[in-house]
Design a protein around this motif. Structure first.
Motif, PDB file in Angstrom:
ATOM      1  N   UNK A  10       0.813  -1.231   0.000  1.00  0.00           N
ATOM      2  CA  UNK A  10       0.000   0.000   0.000  1.00  0.00           C
ATOM      3  C   UNK A  10       0.828   1.255   0.000  1.00  0.00           C
ATOM      4  N   UNK A  11       1.984   1.236   0.694  1.00  0.00           N
ATOM      5  CA  UNK A  11       2.801   2.465   0.682  1.00  0.00           C
ATOM      6  C   UNK A  11       3.799   2.377  -0.464  1.00  0.00           C
ATOM      7  N   UNK A  12       3.757   3.365  -1.338  1.00  0.00           N
ATOM      8  CA  UNK A  12       4.639   3.362  -2.511  1.00  0.00           C
ATOM      9  C   UNK A  12       6.051   3.711  -2.094  1.00  0.00           C
ATOM     10  N   UNK A  13       7.024   3.269  -2.883  1.00  0.00           N
ATOM     11  CA  UNK A  13       8.422   3.629  -2.618  1.00  0.00           C
ATOM     12  C   UNK A  13       8.564   5.131  -2.841  1.00  0.00           C
ATOM     13  N   UNK A  14       9.440   5.811  -2.053  1.00  0.00           N
ATOM     14  CA  UNK A  14       9.574   7.263  -2.244  1.00  0.00           C
ATOM     15  C   UNK A  14      10.060   7.607  -3.651  1.00  0.00           C
ATOM     16  N   UNK A  15       9.540   8.716  -4.183  1.00  0.00           N
ATOM     17  CA  UNK A  15       9.860   9.135  -5.545  1.00  0.00           C
ATOM     18  C   UNK A  15      10.745  10.374  -5.472  1.00  0.00           C
ATOM     19  N   UNK A  16      11.970  10.273  -6.019  1.00  0.00           N
ATOM     20  CA  UNK A  16      12.901  11.402  -5.955  1.00  0.00           C
ATOM     21  C   UNK A  16      13.076  12.108  -7.299  1.00  0.00           C
ATOM     22  N   UNK A  17      12.148  11.911  -8.196  1.00  0.00           N
ATOM     23  CA  UNK A  17      12.288  12.506  -9.531  1.00  0.00           C
ATOM     24  C   UNK A  17      12.300  14.023  -9.418  1.00  0.00           C
ATOM     25  N   UNK A  18      13.336  14.636  -9.963  1.00  0.00           N
ATOM     26  CA  UNK A  18      13.418  16.095  -9.956  1.00  0.00           C
ATOM     27  C   UNK A  18      13.939  16.683  -8.652  1.00  0.00           C
ATOM     28  N   UNK A  19      14.258  15.824  -7.682  1.00  0.00           N
ATOM     29  CA  UNK A  19      14.742  16.314  -6.382  1.00  0.00           C
ATOM     30  C   UNK A  19      16.223  16.703  -6.464  1.00  0.00           C
ATOM     31  N   UNK A  20      16.647  17.503  -5.480  1.00  0.00           N
ATOM     32  CA  UNK A  20      18.070  17.793  -5.303  1.00  0.00           C
ATOM     33  C   UNK A  20      18.595  16.820  -4.263  1.00  0.00           C
ATOM     34  N   UNK A  21      19.654  16.080  -4.594  1.00  0.00           N
ATOM     35  CA  UNK A  21      20.282  15.172  -3.627  1.00  0.00           C
ATOM     36  C   UNK A  21      21.438  15.904  -2.968  1.00  0.00           C
ATOM     37  N   UNK A  22      21.344  16.048  -1.656  1.00  0.00           N
ATOM     38  CA  UNK A  22      22.391  16.704  -0.883  1.00  0.00           C
ATOM     39  C   UNK A  22      23.141  15.624  -0.121  1.00  0.00           C
ATOM     40  N   UNK A  23      24.465  15.605  -0.220  1.00  0.00           N
ATOM     41  CA  UNK A  23      25.216  14.575   0.493  1.00  0.00           C
ATOM     42  C   UNK A  23      26.612  15.071   0.867  1.00  0.00           C
ATOM     43  N   UNK A  24      27.243  14.414   1.861  1.00  0.00           N
ATOM     44  CA  UNK A  24      28.583  14.826   2.245  1.00  0.00           C
ATOM     45  C   UNK A  24      29.640  13.930   1.625  1.00  0.00           C
ATOM     46  N   UNK A  25      30.868  14.421   1.550  1.00  0.00           N
ATOM     47  CA  UNK A  25      32.019  13.560   1.301  1.00  0.00           C
ATOM     48  C   UNK A  25      32.645  13.350   2.677  1.00  0.00           C
ATOM     49  N   UNK A  26      33.128  12.154   2.945  1.00  0.00           N
ATOM     50  CA  UNK A  26      33.851  11.926   4.201  1.00  0.00           C
ATOM     51  C   UNK A  26      35.226  12.548   3.988  1.00  0.00           C
ATOM     52  N   UNK A 116      19.063   6.289 -11.629  1.00  0.00           N
ATOM     53  CA  UNK A 116      17.815   5.502 -11.640  1.00  0.00           C
ATOM     54  C   UNK A 116      16.700   6.207 -10.884  1.00  0.00           C
ATOM     55  N   UNK A 117      17.045   7.007  -9.875  1.00  0.00           N
ATOM     56  CA  UNK A 117      15.993   7.701  -9.121  1.00  0.00           C
ATOM     57  C   UNK A 117      15.634   9.040  -9.769  1.00  0.00           C
ATOM     58  N   UNK A 118      16.325   9.391 -10.845  1.00  0.00           N
ATOM     59  CA  UNK A 118      16.039  10.591 -11.635  1.00  0.00           C
ATOM     60  C   UNK A 118      16.136  11.884 -10.827  1.00  0.00           C
ATOM     61  N   UNK A 119      17.108  11.945  -9.928  1.00  0.00           N
ATOM     62  CA  UNK A 119      17.363  13.204  -9.212  1.00  0.00           C
ATOM     63  C   UNK A 119      17.805  14.244 -10.222  1.00  0.00           C
ATOM     64  N   UNK A 120      17.379  15.489  -9.984  1.00  0.00           N
ATOM     65  CA  UNK A 120      17.721  16.551 -10.929  1.00  0.00           C
ATOM     66  C   UNK A 120      19.190  16.907 -10.823  1.00  0.00           C
ATOM     67  N   UNK A 121      19.697  16.992  -9.595  1.00  0.00           N
ATOM     68  CA  UNK A 121      21.089  17.376  -9.422  1.00  0.00           C
ATOM     69  C   UNK A 121      21.587  16.903  -8.061  1.00  0.00           C
TER      70      UNK A 121
END
Lengths: 268, 281
Positions: A10-26, A116-121
């Motif tokens: 019933x709960x769909x997987x989260x959709x990140x299409x068009x989202x900005x992915x923010x992440x750190x480098x160690x 694959x998750x189609x993040x914008x940037x």
């Protein structure tokens, strides 16, 4: 690989299409990771999944962003994904170092997930050894940015408006003036590898980094997250001074006791 | 910073030392050396319940109890395991810079080993004593090979491990703490009562116990980790007995041995550890 938290029917997987992915480098001083902690904690982001990988040293602990007894017992692992759909923001937090020889496999897995998750940037927060700066870099701002060619077209103008400084390329062989200029980010962990791979794969990536040294890197994290905020406007600045929004970032509860336990009373 | 001999060494960065090495292209010789080392560091799990001709059907497991480290393993030996009710069903063979496991099942408490036992009266109850150190590049392999052989539906995992009390972060000084003491961490799916307080922020757990618990959290397996903070690094009866509150838990209550037998075995540990700790005759 990305594994969503909620996998019930019933709960769909989260959709990140068009989202900005923010992440750190160690990276040196763990500044990127500290800055990401501030973002997740301040924006009260919801955990939506795990980045299950054999590339990072395992670790577990209770909720690092706990604010009360009720939410303090949720287990956290070494790489988790948080999201804020209203801002089209998805954040990956990395909490442990890389296992030897696993930099490249991690970068490949990450970039394949981005596609694959189609993040914008992708926006990568990082740092570099302050002691490796040349004479010119010792003066002025310790903050730098980098944009892949695909993102340069979209936001290059905005960086110029903000008066930001692009990371300088250095001579491959210092002292010899007529060699090629290359990108060199000492202490940056996977930053250079991720950036060069993104360039060649046409991924829109921005790197925001600060020159720093190991030590108490909390002030560096605040400087970096304010730098990010100048561009992405994640929090609105209340005071008239639009560049100083330090007081509005919420320090997570897990930042307690960073430099050791209390002192034994018998010491004095 | 200077070492004893006066040379200056670079303070290690948390960012990782060999990023330059990682970025450099591998020569064929480098690749060959790396492959050889990887092969040498491979984790082999040998299940004795699988006879030659059978297809590799997964082991149906309802309860999996893992003791990591000598003291946790000794707790299971003293209070749960015996040669009558339990049979050996698996052994892990691995090598790293810290240890090499023996493939024999006749082990001393001070040996490095990793053995799996099954309860004869209920073959879905599996127990593991892992007193060898599993290095960070081997932990994922251990997980995949052990859990990969199990049917995970209806599985519940209990992990026991120890770590130095000096690692425990608290507002007070660790000098005033009364050790050994237990702290627990549990996955989202674990609904039962825990036998001790939960591990407070900002404390974390590392190594194989963290790897097992992370696996259970990601794949939604109910699991609980009991970490014993102790100031003794060797085999120690006080640390072993610190796990006793777990005997009242739902998982271990039905498996606990007769207490007189446990006392006998604990006494044996006392003499074994004394011999190894005492460097003076």
């Amino acid at each position: 690989m990305f594994v969503p938290c909620d996998r019930g029917g019933g709960s769909a997987a989260p959709d990140f299409k068009g989202f900005t992915l923010l992440m750190p480098a160690v990276s040196v001083g763990n500044v990127g990771q500290l800055a990401i902690d501030l973002v997740i904690s301040t924006l009260d982001m919801t955990k939506v999944g795990y980045f299950y990988t054999d590339c990072l040293v395992p670790m577990v602990g209770n909720n690092p962003y706990a604010t009360a007894e009720e939410n303090s017992t949720e287990l956290s692992i070494n790489a988790e994904v948080y999201s804020l759909p209203s801002e089209k923001l998805v954040v990956l937090q990395i909490r442990s170092p890389f296992i030897k020889n696993k930099y490249r496999p991690f970068c490949e897995t990450l970039l394949s997930w981005v596609k694959s998750s189609k993040c914008a940037r992708v926006v990568l927060l990082s740092s570099s050894h302050a002691y490796q700066r040349d004479d010119e870099q010792l003066l002025g701002t310790p903050l730098r940015y980098l944009l892949t060619p695909d993102l340069e077209k979209a936001v290059g103008g905005r960086m110029k408006e903000l008066n930001w400084k692009e990371m300088e390329r250095v001579a491959a062989y210092p002292g010899i003036s007529d060699t090629d200029k290359i990108l060199h980010i000492p202490g940056g962990g996977i930053t250079k590898l991720l950036f060069t791979e993104s360039c060649s794969e046409g991924i829109q990536m921005a790197v925001l980094l600060k020159f720093c040294s190991e030590g108490d890197n909390i002030p560096d994290a605040f400087v970096l997250v304010n730098y990010l905020n100048e561009w992405l406007q994640l929090i609105k600045s209340e005071s008239n001074n639009s560049t100083d929004s330090s007081s509005q970032w919420k320090i997570p509860s897990s930042w307690r006791l960073l430099f050791g336990n209390g002192l034994p009373p018998a010491l004095f | 910073m200077a070492t004893f001999f006066g040379e200056v060494v670079v303070a290690p960065s948390r960012a990782g030392l060999d990023e330059e090495e990682e970025a450099r292209e591998e020569t064929p010789e480098d690749r060959e050396i790396r492959r050889e080392i990887e092969k040498k560091r491979e984790v082999d799990v040998l299940w004795t319940w699988r006879s030659g001709g059978c297809a590799e059907e997964p082991l149906v497991c309802s309860r999996f109890i893992v003791a990591i480290g000598r003291n946790a393993a000794a707790f299971l030996s003293s209070f749960i395991l015996d040669s009558v009710c339990w049979e050996v069903v698996g052994v892990v063979k691995l090598w790293n810079e810290w240890c090499r496991t023996s493939s024999t099942t006749n082990v001393l408490p001070t040996d490095s080993f990793c053995l799996f036992y099954r309860l004869i009266s209920d073959p879905t109850v599996l127990l593991c004593q892992c007193s060898c150190y599993v290095a960070e590049d081997q932990q994922f392999q251990w997980l995949e090979k052990v859990f990969g052989s199990m049917q995970k539906k209806g599985l519940q995992v209990t992990i026991l491990s120890t770590c130095p009390v000096a690692d425990y972060k608290t507002q007070e000084s660790t000098l005033t703490l009364v050790s050994p003491f237990l702290r627990a961490l549990k996955t989202k799916e674990f609904q039962e009562q825990v036998c001790c307080p939960l591990l407070e922020q900002p404390n974390i757990v590392r190594d194989l116990p963290a790897a097992v618990l992370s696996y259970c959290q990601v794949w939604q397996i109910p699991a609980v980790l009991y970490q014993c903070y102790t100031d003794v690094i060797k085999l120690d009866t006080v640390t072993i007995e610190a796990f006793k509150p777990l005997l009242s838990s739902k998982v271990l209550k039905s498996l606990a041995k007769d207490s007189s037998e446990s006392t006998k075995i604990l006494k044996k540990f006392l003499t074994t550890s004394d011999t190894h700790n005492n460097i003076y005759i």
